[in-house]
Scaffold this motif. Structure first.
Motif, mmCIF file in Angstrom:
data_model
loop_
_atom_site.group_PDB
_atom_site.id
_atom_site.type_symbol
_atom_site.label_atom_id
_atom_site.label_comp_id
_atom_site.label_asym_id
_atom_site.label_seq_id
_atom_site.Cartn_x
_atom_site.Cartn_y
_atom_site.Cartn_z
ATOM 1 N N UNK A 125 0.894 -1.319 0.010
ATOM 2 C CA UNK A 125 0.025 -0.038 -0.145
ATOM 3 C C UNK A 125 0.772 1.294 -0.098
ATOM 4 N N UNK A 126 1.841 1.250 1.049
ATOM 5 C CA UNK A 126 2.746 2.307 0.970
ATOM 6 C C UNK A 126 3.484 2.626 -0.244
ATOM 7 N N UNK A 127 4.026 1.565 -0.921
ATOM 8 C CA UNK A 127 4.845 1.751 -2.149
ATOM 9 C C UNK A 127 3.983 2.215 -3.271
ATOM 10 N N UNK A 128 2.609 1.711 -3.453
ATOM 11 C CA UNK A 128 1.803 2.463 -4.438
ATOM 12 C C UNK A 128 1.535 3.853 -4.293
ATOM 13 N N UNK A 177 2.834 9.394 -5.793
ATOM 14 C CA UNK A 177 3.226 10.879 -5.739
ATOM 15 C C UNK A 177 4.723 10.973 -6.551
ATOM 16 N N UNK A 178 5.460 10.069 -6.821
ATOM 17 C CA UNK A 178 6.750 10.357 -7.366
ATOM 18 C C UNK A 178 6.279 10.799 -9.010
ATOM 19 N N UNK A 179 5.699 9.920 -9.562
ATOM 20 C CA UNK A 179 5.147 9.925 -10.805
ATOM 21 C C UNK A 179 4.433 11.259 -11.106
ATOM 22 N N UNK A 208 -2.070 7.248 -15.188
ATOM 23 C CA UNK A 208 -1.238 6.368 -14.535
ATOM 24 C C UNK A 208 -1.108 6.780 -12.976
ATOM 25 N N UNK A 209 -1.308 8.156 -12.709
ATOM 26 C CA UNK A 209 -1.776 8.758 -11.255
ATOM 27 C C UNK A 209 -2.718 8.280 -10.525
ATOM 28 N N UNK A 210 -4.018 8.507 -11.224
ATOM 29 C CA UNK A 210 -5.153 8.162 -10.653
ATOM 30 C C UNK A 210 -5.391 6.429 -10.529
ATOM 31 N N UNK A 211 -4.653 5.833 -11.549
ATOM 32 C CA UNK A 211 -4.899 4.216 -11.467
ATOM 33 C C UNK A 211 -3.963 4.089 -10.347
ATOM 34 N N UNK A 212 -2.767 4.632 -9.874
ATOM 35 C CA UNK A 212 -2.148 4.393 -8.458
ATOM 36 C C UNK A 212 -2.962 4.514 -7.547
ATOM 37 N N UNK A 213 -3.718 5.547 -7.215
ATOM 38 C CA UNK A 213 -4.249 5.979 -6.237
ATOM 39 C C UNK A 213 -5.629 4.992 -6.187
#
Length: 272
Positions: free
Chosen positions: A122-125, A130-132, A184-189
């Protein structure tokens, strides 16, 4: 999802639980990866997707079609889950794909959970998101709807291979190679939220002008739990534009306690 698809997914999840009970750790990884591979196959093969999601055809015929095509390519556990999926009645082919994707994610997250690594995933995702988000060019390359899927997979491997949990890597690779309209960002969220729900928690996305101490994060989590009546996990991002205080987003609700937010409100009131 529409009602029919929700019922179909619930039935498939019961079959998935049966398969998970008899699977070892590697079996869970294989199950997740094979289900993801079927998602990609059905995206590429429109006629096959229509055939396995056609409510007018006989369920046994749909099951026979899938078993005939995939029996030599995937494991028996995957076939059992697929049989439950295609014999159920889905509202649309797209929602069948949504269901398959959800089942694959569940298998992988159970693998992380068994190894007490769900928090790490969870933390890595969250951190990857945030990085991307802070690297526009990288976000555009990874989130492009077209492009070479193999090339994007190689890029993901170069970024995270050996640096994150194996489950994290698989989930991110699937997201960038098969975005299905998501950036990609919303997908990771979304993936972060799915991992949090696995632990029956909600995620609060917090922006702060300064880094919070562990004690402050704990107090924030306690306060949010009182507000929402359930456990809420804060994920904190440093954002100098906040200029003091916090901006907290839980789902669609935003709690803006920042100096910047208060100034914006004052300006709107004066302008009105």
């Amino acid at each position: 999802m529409h009602a029919a698809s929700r019922e179909a997914l619930a039935a498939a999840e019961l079959r998935l639980l049966d398969v998970i009970d008899g699977a070892d750790d590697q079996g869970l990884v294989t199950l997740g990866e094979e289900l993801f591979a079927v998602v990609r196959l059905l995206i590429d093969e429109h006629a096959l997707r229509r055939a396995v999601s056609d409510p007018a055809s006989e369920p046994q015929a749909r099951e026979g079609l899938v078993r005939g095509l995939l029996a030599s390519k995937v494991g028996e556990g995957t076939l059992k889950v697929l049989s439950a999926v295609v014999t159920a009645r889905w509202s649309s082919g797209r929602e069948l794909l949504d269901g398959l994707e959800s089942l694959a994610r569940t298998a992988l997250l159970v693998r992380a959970e068994r190894g007490n690594r769900l928090d790490a995933v969870e933390d890595e995702l969250f951190r990857l998101g945030r990085i991307i988000a802070g690297q526009t060019e990288l976000a555009q390359v990874l989130g492009a709807s077209g492009g070479n899927a193999a090339g994007k997979a190689e890029l993901v491997d170069s970024l995270v291979a050996g640096k994150v949990e194996p489950v994290t890597e698989i989930l991110v690779r699937q997201l960038v190679t098969t975005p299905r309209g998501r950036d990609i960002v919303s997908g990771l969220e979304e993936l972060t939220a799915v991992a949090a729900r696995r632990r029956e928690r909600s995620v609060a996305y917090v922006r702060s002008a300064v880094e919070l101490t562990a004690a402050q994060v704990d107090r924030l989590a306690t306060a949010l739990a009182r507000v929402y009546g359930r456990q809420v996990v804060p994920h904190v991002e440093i954002d100098p534009t906040v200029r003091g205080g916090l901006v907290v987003r839980v789902g669609d609700e935003v709690i803006d306690g920042s100096v910047a937010g208060q100034l914006d409100l004052l300006r709107r009131e004066l302008a009105g």
